[in-house]
Each structure stands twice: as structure tokens, then as C-alpha cells.
Design a protein around this motif. Structure first.
Motif, PDB file in Angstrom:
ATOM      1  N   ASP A  49       0.146  -3.958 -15.862  1.00  0.00           N
ATOM      2  CA  ASP A  49       0.186  -5.366 -15.431  1.00  0.00           C
ATOM      3  C   ASP A  49       0.632  -5.464 -13.977  1.00  0.00           C
ATOM      4  O   ASP A  49       0.047  -6.211 -13.177  1.00  0.00           O
ATOM      5  N   GLU A  50       1.673  -4.708 -13.622  1.00  0.00           N
ATOM      6  CA  GLU A  50       2.163  -4.728 -12.244  1.00  0.00           C
ATOM      7  C   GLU A  50       1.105  -4.177 -11.290  1.00  0.00           C
ATOM      8  O   GLU A  50       0.917  -4.693 -10.193  1.00  0.00           O
ATOM      9  N   GLN A  51       0.379  -3.158 -11.735  1.00  0.00           N
ATOM     10  CA  GLN A  51      -0.682  -2.589 -10.914  1.00  0.00           C
ATOM     11  C   GLN A  51      -1.779  -3.631 -10.650  1.00  0.00           C
ATOM     12  O   GLN A  51      -2.246  -3.779  -9.526  1.00  0.00           O
ATOM     13  N   ARG A  95       0.812  -1.217   0.000  1.00  0.00           N
ATOM     14  CA  ARG A  95       0.000   0.000   0.000  1.00  0.00           C
ATOM     15  C   ARG A  95       0.849   1.272   0.000  1.00  0.00           C
ATOM     16  O   ARG A  95       0.529   2.232  -0.688  1.00  0.00           O
ATOM     17  N   GLU A  96       1.907   1.284   0.819  1.00  0.00           N
ATOM     18  CA  GLU A  96       2.651   2.523   1.056  1.00  0.00           C
ATOM     19  C   GLU A  96       3.842   2.726   0.127  1.00  0.00           C
ATOM     20  O   GLU A  96       4.272   3.866  -0.065  1.00  0.00           O
ATOM     21  N   GLU A  97       4.401   1.648  -0.430  1.00  0.00           N
ATOM     22  CA  GLU A  97       5.568   1.785  -1.292  1.00  0.00           C
ATOM     23  C   GLU A  97       5.266   1.400  -2.738  1.00  0.00           C
ATOM     24  O   GLU A  97       5.488   2.188  -3.651  1.00  0.00           O
ATOM     25  N   ASP A  98       4.772   0.183  -2.927  1.00  0.00           N
ATOM     26  CA  ASP A  98       4.591  -0.326  -4.283  1.00  0.00           C
ATOM     27  C   ASP A  98       3.485   0.408  -5.047  1.00  0.00           C
ATOM     28  O   ASP A  98       3.676   0.784  -6.205  1.00  0.00           O
ATOM     29  N   ARG A  99       2.329   0.585  -4.409  1.00  0.00           N
ATOM     30  CA  ARG A  99       1.201   1.230  -5.091  1.00  0.00           C
ATOM     31  C   ARG A  99       1.573   2.636  -5.580  1.00  0.00           C
ATOM     32  O   ARG A  99       1.388   2.938  -6.767  1.00  0.00           O
ATOM     33  N   GLU A 138      -2.692  -4.929  -6.929  1.00  0.00           N
ATOM     34  CA  GLU A 138      -4.036  -4.746  -6.382  1.00  0.00           C
ATOM     35  C   GLU A 138      -4.673  -6.086  -6.025  1.00  0.00           C
ATOM     36  O   GLU A 138      -5.362  -6.210  -5.007  1.00  0.00           O
ATOM     37  N   SER A 139      -4.417  -7.100  -6.824  1.00  0.00           N
ATOM     38  CA  SER A 139      -4.925  -8.441  -6.538  1.00  0.00           C
ATOM     39  C   SER A 139      -4.325  -8.984  -5.241  1.00  0.00           C
ATOM     40  O   SER A 139      -5.026  -9.550  -4.403  1.00  0.00           O
ATOM     41  N   ARG A 140      -3.023  -8.799  -5.068  1.00  0.00           N
ATOM     42  CA  ARG A 140      -2.349  -9.268  -3.861  1.00  0.00           C
ATOM     43  C   ARG A 140      -2.849  -8.504  -2.640  1.00  0.00           C
ATOM     44  O   ARG A 140      -3.036  -9.095  -1.566  1.00  0.00           O
ATOM     45  N   ALA A 160       4.773   5.381 -12.169  1.00  0.00           N
ATOM     46  CA  ALA A 160       5.245   4.786 -13.422  1.00  0.00           C
ATOM     47  C   ALA A 160       4.183   4.897 -14.522  1.00  0.00           C
ATOM     48  O   ALA A 160       4.504   5.158 -15.682  1.00  0.00           O
ATOM     49  N   ILE A 161       2.922   4.726 -14.149  1.00  0.00           N
ATOM     50  CA  ILE A 161       1.827   4.849 -15.124  1.00  0.00           C
ATOM     51  C   ILE A 161       1.742   6.300 -15.625  1.00  0.00           C
ATOM     52  O   ILE A 161       1.595   6.545 -16.822  1.00  0.00           O
ATOM     53  N   LYS A 162       1.864   7.272 -14.712  1.00  0.00           N
ATOM     54  CA  LYS A 162       1.823   8.687 -15.103  1.00  0.00           C
ATOM     55  C   LYS A 162       2.952   9.009 -16.078  1.00  0.00           C
ATOM     56  O   LYS A 162       2.747   9.686 -17.082  1.00  0.00           O
ATOM     57  N   GLU A 163       4.145   8.521 -15.762  1.00  0.00           N
ATOM     58  CA  GLU A 163       5.295   8.785 -16.633  1.00  0.00           C
ATOM     59  C   GLU A 163       5.111   8.133 -18.006  1.00  0.00           C
ATOM     60  O   GLU A 163       5.469   8.720 -19.031  1.00  0.00           O
TER      61      GLU A 163
END
Length: 156
Positions: free
Chosen positions: A56-58, A25-29, A62-64, A35-38
């Protein structure tokens, strides 16, 4: 209606899940959102590999997160078994009757099982056979390769 399965965790296992969830939640998301914005800023999304990879990573992240939230919501923190009796949360040392080799295992719920860390599930053949026994008991373990006997040497 689907039946909810009880999720048995040790206190340490519960804490590990909380830690993983907090990291997601705090680091990966936030990192993935950036990365999506860039990738969007690069222009045409139809052939943008960075954008596809980030999406794909998102989805995986989110699934995890949902999976971990479900685990924590439905978890039962197991109490250690009675002193001297093998059960969930017990650390048990066994001796193989045929060759006197010793191994130490921790009995945990199925989600925490990790044979590389010598954590075995209470639902596994060995875990189920050992549960409820005491130091000095000789227990027969049924395995796909045949049965074998172990002696319980120590229970913590």
C-alpha cells in the motif's frame, strides 16, 4: 483530448517539489522495497499484514512520484510582478479598512497555496482582487461572508 493545465510555481515552490521528489526516489522507494523483501521472506503472503502495508505504501509513493514528475514537467516558474505591483510571487502587506489590522501574504500559484503559511493563490478571491494593484490602492474583496475593503500598504 484532455487539456493540460498550466502549473504556476514560484522558484521556491519548484525547488520544494524537486526536494520532495528526490526524497521519495532516493530514500522512501528503497526503504519500501526492502520492507517488501523482508515481508516476502516471512512466508505466506495471503495473511501477511506487513506485506500488505508495504505494498500500500509503495502504491502511494509511486503515485506521488508520478504526480510530482508531472508537475515539474508542466510547471512554469513565475516571474515576479513589476516592482510595486501585486502579482504572482509578490509579498503584499494589507491593512483592513474597517479595523486597521495588518496581514502579510505571498501571492503564489494554486499548488503552493497554504493559508497556514500566509501563501494565497492568485486564483483565490483575495489573490485575484489584489493582483495588478499598487501600494495605496483600496481593493474590495468579495467573500462568502460579504465584501470588505483592504488597503495595500507594502509590496515586495
Amino acid at each position: 483530448m484532455s487539456e493540460k493545465k498550466e502549473i504556476k510555481l514560484t522558484a521556491a515552490g519548484y525547488a520544494d517539489i524537486e526536494t520532495e521528489l528526490a526524497k521519495l526516489r532516493e530514500e522512501d522507494r528503497p526503504r519500501i522495497i526492502q520492507a517488501i523483501k523482508e515481508a516476502r521472506a516471512q512466508g505466506d503472503l495471503s495473511e501477511n499484514a506487513d506485506y500488505d502495508a508495504a505494498r500500500d505504501e509503495q502504491a502511494k509513493t509511486e503515485s506521488r512520484i508520478k504526480e510530482l514528475e508531472y508537475m515539474l514537467e508542466h510547471a512554469t516558474i513565475i516571474k515576479s510582478a513589476k516592482k510595486g505591483t501585486v502579482g504572482l510571487g509578490s509579498k503584499v502587506t494589507i491593512s483592513y479598512v474597517d479595523d486597521d489590522d495588518e496581514d502579510e501574504y505571498m501571492i503564489v500559484g494554486s499548488l503552493e497555496a497554504n493559508i497556514l503559511e500566509n501563501k494565497i493563490s492568485d486564483e483565490s478571491a483575495m489573490g485575484a482582487a489584489l493582483c495588478g494593484h499598487k501600494v495605496g490602492d483600496i481593493v474590495t474583496i468579495e467573500s462568502p461572508n460579504g465584501s470588505y475593503d483592504v488597503k495595500i500598504v507594502k509590496v515586495d
